[in-house]
Design an enzyme around this catalytic site. Structure first.
Site, PDB file in Angstrom:
ATOM      1  N   HIS A  93       0.841  -1.206   0.000  1.00  0.00           N
ATOM      2  CA  HIS A  93       0.000   0.000   0.000  1.00  0.00           C
ATOM      3  C   HIS A  93       0.876   1.256   0.000  1.00  0.00           C
ATOM      4  O   HIS A  93       0.670   2.175  -0.805  1.00  0.00           O
ATOM      5  CB  HIS A  93      -0.903  -0.047   1.241  1.00  0.00           C
ATOM      6  CG  HIS A  93      -1.725   1.172   1.486  1.00  0.00           C
ATOM      7  ND1 HIS A  93      -3.100   1.164   1.446  1.00  0.00           N
ATOM      8  CD2 HIS A  93      -1.392   2.448   1.813  1.00  0.00           C
ATOM      9  CE1 HIS A  93      -3.564   2.356   1.727  1.00  0.00           C
ATOM     10  NE2 HIS A  93      -2.536   3.166   1.953  1.00  0.00           N
ATOM     11  N   GLU A  94       1.858   1.299   0.903  1.00  0.00           N
ATOM     12  CA  GLU A  94       2.662   2.515   1.048  1.00  0.00           C
ATOM     13  C   GLU A  94       3.665   2.687  -0.090  1.00  0.00           C
ATOM     14  O   GLU A  94       3.771   3.761  -0.679  1.00  0.00           O
ATOM     15  CB  GLU A  94       3.395   2.501   2.395  1.00  0.00           C
ATOM     16  CG  GLU A  94       2.486   2.438   3.616  1.00  0.00           C
ATOM     17  CD  GLU A  94       1.587   3.655   3.770  1.00  0.00           C
ATOM     18  OE1 GLU A  94       1.829   4.681   3.105  1.00  0.00           O
ATOM     19  OE2 GLU A  94       0.635   3.583   4.561  1.00  0.00           O
ATOM     20  N   HIS A 127       0.835   4.220  -2.927  1.00  0.00           N
ATOM     21  CA  HIS A 127       1.041   5.675  -2.947  1.00  0.00           C
ATOM     22  C   HIS A 127       2.255   6.071  -3.787  1.00  0.00           C
ATOM     23  O   HIS A 127       2.347   7.211  -4.251  1.00  0.00           O
ATOM     24  CB  HIS A 127       1.213   6.195  -1.523  1.00  0.00           C
ATOM     25  CG  HIS A 127      -0.025   6.111  -0.690  1.00  0.00           C
ATOM     26  ND1 HIS A 127      -1.251   6.519  -1.147  1.00  0.00           N
ATOM     27  CD2 HIS A 127      -0.229   5.664   0.578  1.00  0.00           C
ATOM     28  CE1 HIS A 127      -2.164   6.327  -0.201  1.00  0.00           C
ATOM     29  NE2 HIS A 127      -1.573   5.805   0.844  1.00  0.00           N
ATOM     30  N   GLU A 164      -6.512   6.551  -1.088  1.00  0.00           N
ATOM     31  CA  GLU A 164      -6.382   5.388  -0.205  1.00  0.00           C
ATOM     32  C   GLU A 164      -6.958   4.142  -0.874  1.00  0.00           C
ATOM     33  O   GLU A 164      -6.421   3.038  -0.733  1.00  0.00           O
ATOM     34  CB  GLU A 164      -7.078   5.643   1.131  1.00  0.00           C
ATOM     35  CG  GLU A 164      -6.452   6.737   1.986  1.00  0.00           C
ATOM     36  CD  GLU A 164      -4.983   6.497   2.286  1.00  0.00           C
ATOM     37  OE1 GLU A 164      -4.555   5.327   2.337  1.00  0.00           O
ATOM     38  OE2 GLU A 164      -4.244   7.479   2.464  1.00  0.00           O
TER      39      GLU A 164
END
Length: 729
Positions: free
Chosen positions: A465-466, A470, A511
């Site tokens: 995810h990070e 992103h 997100e």
């Protein structure tokens, strides 16, 4: 009706009004058995050198002083309640105050409810939940009686009565507008004066864009003079008045309104931040850290976001520090318009063993990024390898503590210069521990698997995810116009950013995109191997990661307000959207049925067919993720908003009655955990003081957090609140 009940709470304060308390929706109470855990950082701190400990100490001091800004950002009454509680607990620690509670007629359960409320106020830095943005009120009728019986009141009755008078009404009020954070009639926001609405936020953004000013460190206050709209844009800064820098200070005529750009918001606290960052410079490990701190100090002194961006550039260059930190106005989740940053500061120590895994993931990124489902032209021209470390948190000041972070949030830096990722290891270790009997909405056969693999699967999801969520994807900007290799109809122009362009949906949309990347790439065996998962274990990690996501989508309904048809939490809205996408995929991939629980109350069960994750599930996420990225890359707000808001809709129509399911989720919700953090002190050397994982421990940690100037800090908080009080009338 809600206004009437709010009034009854105040007029009947001295009566036995327990039955009335029970009639107020329990979602606005923090339960007495709420989970509270201490963040263990003893060993990590012990392994630091004396110089590193001093560096961490002064960065922590800067963070804690700055974190108090969140009280002012959250609600008009938060700072008053904070000061009231601080005075009570400074005069009597929780064990000693219990005797006063007994004398005031509180039962043991009511006193615990008081402690839990106080702990919640400290943990959230205000009386609205940091995760969900709903108000929480004391679950006891005798708050005033306890205040009057306290030693603090007996020592300074006038001051304490005045404090109580400032916050007693809003303390319990559950008028519709005060139930949640929001803009205009949808809720409370201290980022804007009470007379601002969405149109004012949009108009102000146009002005800020025209002056190339960022909204990150601002608040907006509206007045009317001689029938003309006047807006005051307040920049957070230690300095007041003019300052020789690039910020457009002063009066500006703009269309049919006047804007005044002023410095000095939170001036006292910003000065304390600067003072401690200045002290930290003496213990910096290298020139990048020194230059970083110099730019931060300049930013916080004069209100320059450009200086903070410059500091962030040095921060990115500071590869592999032993003590990691970041500080400033960072996340825009709680601004109803999505452009203003909440203050936060963290200080943490690198966990070398876990960081080695993340380093492997970084080294594999250039192989994994082409696996993502959008065309190559929509990916960055060059992947800028970031730091990705696992950290044990020493200090995290703000409204809440996340599991992982990808920063800085400045698009221009992220696109061309890079970013950093951090996973907060000691937070993950305690945040997601689950008891089987409290595990909702799963089949019995899934519960043991969920408990066993939730931690390892979440670690994989956070990493993907990070770093690759992103950290992926290109934005087409105006300077590139004419040089695109294919035809596009829209792009980012001038000073437009992702946040300013997509505004109210930007945070949740992003997100959702990052969560989808995590789901998609966790199917890759190379990724699972990096995290030490092979064979059957790897498949269990995949299954539980996807199961966690669809369950989280159902749990997300807690954070939807049906009256205003609005979402209050970006991540949970994102997970609900993903649930909708996977339900829509059909073919039995996800099952969701309503039922009656063993306790006779409404219940629900969500299931996932593991045999279809790699086929039906992967295809659904692939298609949706590609659409998300194309709308984002091309600044297609209209198309992106239609897509995202369509899946975000919570209705009673269709196969699933989500409005009814929301009531079931509220009936069975579990409160989010709170964390107790340590303090550091200088007594010859730098010392660490830890506290027990309880409401009393959390309270005591805050009482001891400002040992040298607590009363001065509290006086300044009250002064800032008083200055703003007319803005919310």
């Amino acid at each position: 009706t809600n206004t009437i009940w709010a009034g009854l709470f105040h007029t009947l304060q001295k009566a036995a009004w327990g039955p009335i308390c029970e009639m107020v929706d329990s979602q606005y109470y923090l339960p007495n058995d709420i989970g509270i855990s201490a963040l263990d950082c003893r060993e990590a701190f012990r392994l630091l050198s004396p110089k590193e400990q001093m560096y961490a100490h002064y960065l922590s001091r800067a963070s804690w002083y700055g974190g108090l800004i969140v009280l002012i950002q959250t609600s008009p009454e938060s700072a008053n309640i904070y000061v009231l509680l601080q005075k009570m607990f400074r005069a009597q620690a929780p064990p000693q105050l219990e005797a006063a509670a007994t004398a005031a007629g509180l039962s043991a359960e009511e006193y615990q409810a008081f402690l839990v409320y106080a702990a919640g106020l400290y943990a959230n830095m205000g009386n609205y939940k940091s995760f969900g943005d709903t108000k929480f009120i004391p679950n006891l009728p005798k708050f005033k009686a306890l205040v009057w019986e306290s030693l603090a009141f007996k020592q300074s009755p006038g001051d304490m009565e005045a404090l109580w008078g400032c916050c007693c009404e809003s303390l319990y009020s559950l008028e519709d507008k005060q139930k949640q954070l929001g803009l205009g009639e949808k809720g409370i926001s201290a980022y804007f004066s009470g007379n601002c609405c969405l149109e004012d936020a949009e108009f102000a953004q146009k002005f800020l864009d025209s002056k190339n000013l960022s909204a990150y460190n601002t608040r907006l206050f509206k007045t009317e003079v001689d029938g003309k709209r006047c807006y005051e844009v307040r920049l957070a800064s230690a300095k007041k008045g003019e300052y020789p820098d690039e910020v457009c200070f002063g009066k500006h005529e703009f269309e049919d309104a006047v804007f005044f750009v002023k410095r000095g918001d939170y001036a006292f606290l910003m000065e304390k931040v600067c003072q401690n960052l200045e002290k930290a410079k003496d213990y910096a490990a290298n020139d990048n850290q020194k230059r970083m701190l110099e730019e931060y100090i300049h930013s916080f002194a004069c209100g320059s976001v450009e200086a903070h961006k410059e500091g962030s550039r040095y921060w990115i260059k500071d590869k592999g520090p032993i003590v990691e930190s970041y500080i400033g106005f960072i996340e825009s989740y709680r601004d109803p318009f999505g452009s203003r940053g909440e203050f936060e500061g963290f200080v943490a120590v690198v966990n070398k063993a876990m960081s080695a895994r993340f380093a492997q993931l970084v080294n594999s990124a250039e192989v994994l990024l082409p696996e993502l489902p959008w065309p190559p032209a929509f990916e960055k021209d060059r992947f800028l390898k970031p730091d990705f470390t696992s950290l044990d948190v020493l200090t995290f000041a703000g409204s809440g503590i996340p599991a992982g972070i990808n920063i800085p949030n400045y698009d221009d830096i992220r696109q061309t210069e890079g970013f950093k990722n951090v996973s907060l290891g000691n937070v993950l270790a305690v945040a997601y521990a689950t008891q089987k009997d409290k595990l909702t909405f799963l089949e019995e056969s899934d519960k043991d698997l969920y408990i066993k693999w939730k931690g390892p699967s979440f670690e994989v999801q956070v990493g993907l995810h990070e770093l690759l969520g992103h950290g992926s994807g290109k934005l087409f900007v105006q300077s590139q116009n004419g040089h695109f290799e294919f035809q596009i109809s829209s792009w980012y122009k001038g000073s437009e950013t992702w946040d300013s362009k997509f505004s109210t949906i930007a945070s949740s949309y992003e997100e959702c995109r990052a969560e989808c990347v995590g789901l998609y790439l966790c199917l890759n065996k190379q990724v699972l191997s990096i995290f030490g998962h092979e064979g059957e274990d790897a498949e269990e990690v995949v299954y539980v990661n996807w199961l966690t996501m669809v369950r989280a989508g159902l749990l997300g309904l807690e954070f939807y307000t049906s009256e205003s048809k609005s979402w209050r939490q970006a991540h949970m809205q994102a997970r609900f959207v993903i649930l909708r996408v996977l339900l829509e995929a059909g073919e039995g991939l996800v099952g969701l049925k309503e039922c009656t629980g063993a306790d006779g109350r409404p219940d629900a069960v969500i299931t996932l067919d593991r045999s279809k994750i790699h086929t039906v599930g992967k295809s659904a996420i692939q298609r949706f993720l590609c659409r998300l990225q194309v709308h984002k890359s091309t600044a297609d707000v209209e198309g992106g908003r239609a897509l995202y808001e369509g899946y975000s809709a919570v209705t009673a129509d269709g196969t699933h009655n989500f409005l009814r399911l929301r009531e079931t989720v509220l009936l069975r919700k579990e409160a989010r955990k709170m964390f107790v953090q340590a303090n550091t002190y200088i007594k010859g050397s730098c010392l660490l003081v830890e506290y027990e994982g309880s409401a009393a421990g959390l309270i005591q940690s805050f009482v001891e957090r400002f040992p040298d100037d607590a009363e001065k800090v509290e006086a300044q908080l009250l002064e800032m609140t008083c200055m703003d009080s007319s803005c919310w009338c």
